[in-house]
Enzyme design. Sequence first.
Site, PDB file in Angstrom:
ATOM      1  N   LYS A  95      20.465  15.902  74.431  1.00  9.35           N
ATOM      2  CA  LYS A  95      20.565  14.594  73.873  1.00  9.35           C
ATOM      3  C   LYS A  95      20.406  13.568  72.730  1.00  9.35           C
ATOM      4  CE  LYS A  95      19.657  12.884  78.776  1.00  9.35           C
ATOM      5  NZ  LYS A  95      19.013  13.881  79.404  1.00  9.35           N
ATOM      6  N   GLU A 117      19.697   3.238  77.965  1.00  8.28           N
ATOM      7  CA  GLU A 117      18.747   3.136  78.875  1.00  8.28           C
ATOM      8  C   GLU A 117      18.629   4.430  79.028  1.00  8.28           C
ATOM      9  OE1 GLU A 117      22.197   4.048  78.492  1.00  8.28           O
ATOM     10  OE2 GLU A 117      21.719   6.035  79.004  1.00  8.28           O
ATOM     11  N   SER A 384      19.093  23.319  79.038  1.00  6.34           N
ATOM     12  CA  SER A 384      19.375  21.642  78.538  1.00  6.34           C
ATOM     13  C   SER A 384      17.955  21.208  77.629  1.00  6.34           C
ATOM     14  CB  SER A 384      20.268  21.026  78.899  1.00  6.34           C
ATOM     15  OG  SER A 384      18.615  20.592  80.406  1.00  6.34           O
TER      16      SER A 384
HETATM   17  C1  LIG Z   1      19.309  14.165  80.662  1.00  2.00           C
HETATM   18  C2  LIG Z   1      18.582  15.324  80.527  1.00  2.00           C
HETATM   19  C3  LIG Z   1      19.964  16.829  81.521  1.00  2.00           C
HETATM   20  C4  LIG Z   1      20.983  15.465  82.322  1.00  2.00           C
HETATM   21  O1  LIG Z   1      22.144  14.936  82.159  1.00  2.00           O
HETATM   22  P1  LIG Z   1      22.951  15.222  81.814  1.00  2.00           P
HETATM   23  O2  LIG Z   1      23.716  14.350  80.724  1.00  2.00           O
HETATM   24  O3  LIG Z   1      23.811  15.523  83.200  1.00  2.00           O
HETATM   25  O4  LIG Z   1      22.937  16.207  80.556  1.00  2.00           O
HETATM   26  C5  LIG Z   1      19.981  17.310  81.804  1.00  2.00           C
HETATM   27  N1  LIG Z   1      18.529  18.415  81.345  1.00  2.00           N
HETATM   28  C6  LIG Z   1      18.380  18.423  80.386  1.00  2.00           C
HETATM   29  C7  LIG Z   1      16.733  18.731  79.858  1.00  2.00           C
HETATM   30  C8  LIG Z   1      17.937  16.221  80.234  1.00  2.00           C
HETATM   31  O5  LIG Z   1      17.290  15.550  79.380  1.00  2.00           O
END
Ligand SMILES: *Cc1c(COP(=O)(O)O)cnc(C)c1O
Length: 401
Positions: A95, A117, A384
């Site tokens: 993010k 948000e 992610s």
């Molecule tokens: C917020 C988040 C997601 C989901 O958000 P996307 O916009 O679909 O990427 C996935 N993995 C992690 C670690 C997150 O913090």
Amino acid sequence: MSSTTEKVLPDSSGHFGAYGGMFVPETLMTALQDLDQEYQSARKDPAFRKELADLLGDFCGRPTPLYLAERLTAKLGGAKIYLKREDLLHTGAHKINNAIGQILLARRMGKTRIIAETGAGQHGVATATAAARFGMECVIYMGAVDMERQALNVARMRFLGAKVVGVTAGQATLKEAINEAMRDWVTNVRSTYYILGSALGSHPYPMIVRDFHRVIGDETRRQILQREERLPDHLVACVGGGSNAIGFFYAFLNDEGVKLTGVEAGGDGIVRGRHAARFQGGKLGVLQGTKTWLLADADGQIELTHSVSAGLDYAAIGPEHSYYRDSGRIDYDYATDKEALAAFRELSEVEGIIPALETAHAIAHVIKVAPTMPRDSILIANLSGRGDKDVQQAAEILLKD
Ligand SMILES: *Cc1c(COP(=O)(O)O)cnc(C)c1O
């Protein structure tokens, strides 16, 4: 296939085919058009690009490694598994790529106040971090239920100088937090920049957020070509709003031989109100600025959603994903809470990496498909985020006795 990717998407009205657009109150139209214009000038400005690249490198920790998961590969006995390590970024998830990009846009536009948000709290933390880095006032809206699930992230935001506003309306999760942030933006639009956290909402956000995350796939493509001297066979990412997935997939959309799979949150299984898998039992609708697939009842009322991971617990999917689902370029599947928790455990024990519960949905899919793939094939999962924020919640479920 080529017809879907030769076009530049979104088009000038913010549409990805039938999806996307600008479904917002009149008062926000000018603000969104200004943002689009500013972004179009910023993306071509070498000074902007250089500052962004420097910050992504020195402040955030890019490039992130592409890591060969040897023990997981051996254990599953099929495809060679690589992990794109977005979990190693500053603040612990992908993010920050988007938060840093957008705060540079905010400064360019002369805004002094930042709002956002947050669901899991990761976007709130990334935004509060970026705001602290640039000395800007920051207000984060968060559902009261999520504040409880993610108390650690609430404390992090507060240490970073942000004001965290709890939202108790409705289900008290991400959807309600977005409503409050939109309300704030309508009221304070002159001074305030809204850093939206996923590839969602009105145009130009789905495009801007995707573009700031494209670095994930661009790096992955370079890294795998250097390492294996060929493209991968299959990429897997979890899909909440869809930002990490589209950023990861984007550089591969024209590579027909690379299979792309997005994994949604199956919650307790595909039963109404108990999951967040928009392509399983969802329908076309409009929510929070965009036309896309979402979970709604026969009257169009948004349904309750559920996922063990706060970051995937949202009723709509980013419009670009709806487009590529129709075109067949990206496949979508889901993993249940149970499968995600098992994957959370597995990756921790086998690779020494505790993934975020969101990410664990992608790993659950890897666990399903890797054994069915030949040994000389290559599978890459986007890791992610890291699981520090989820350890307490997972312990309550998994370490009860
Ligand atoms: C917020 C988040 C997601 C989901 O958000 P996307 O916009 O679909 O990427 C996935 N993995 C992690 C670690 C997150 O913090």
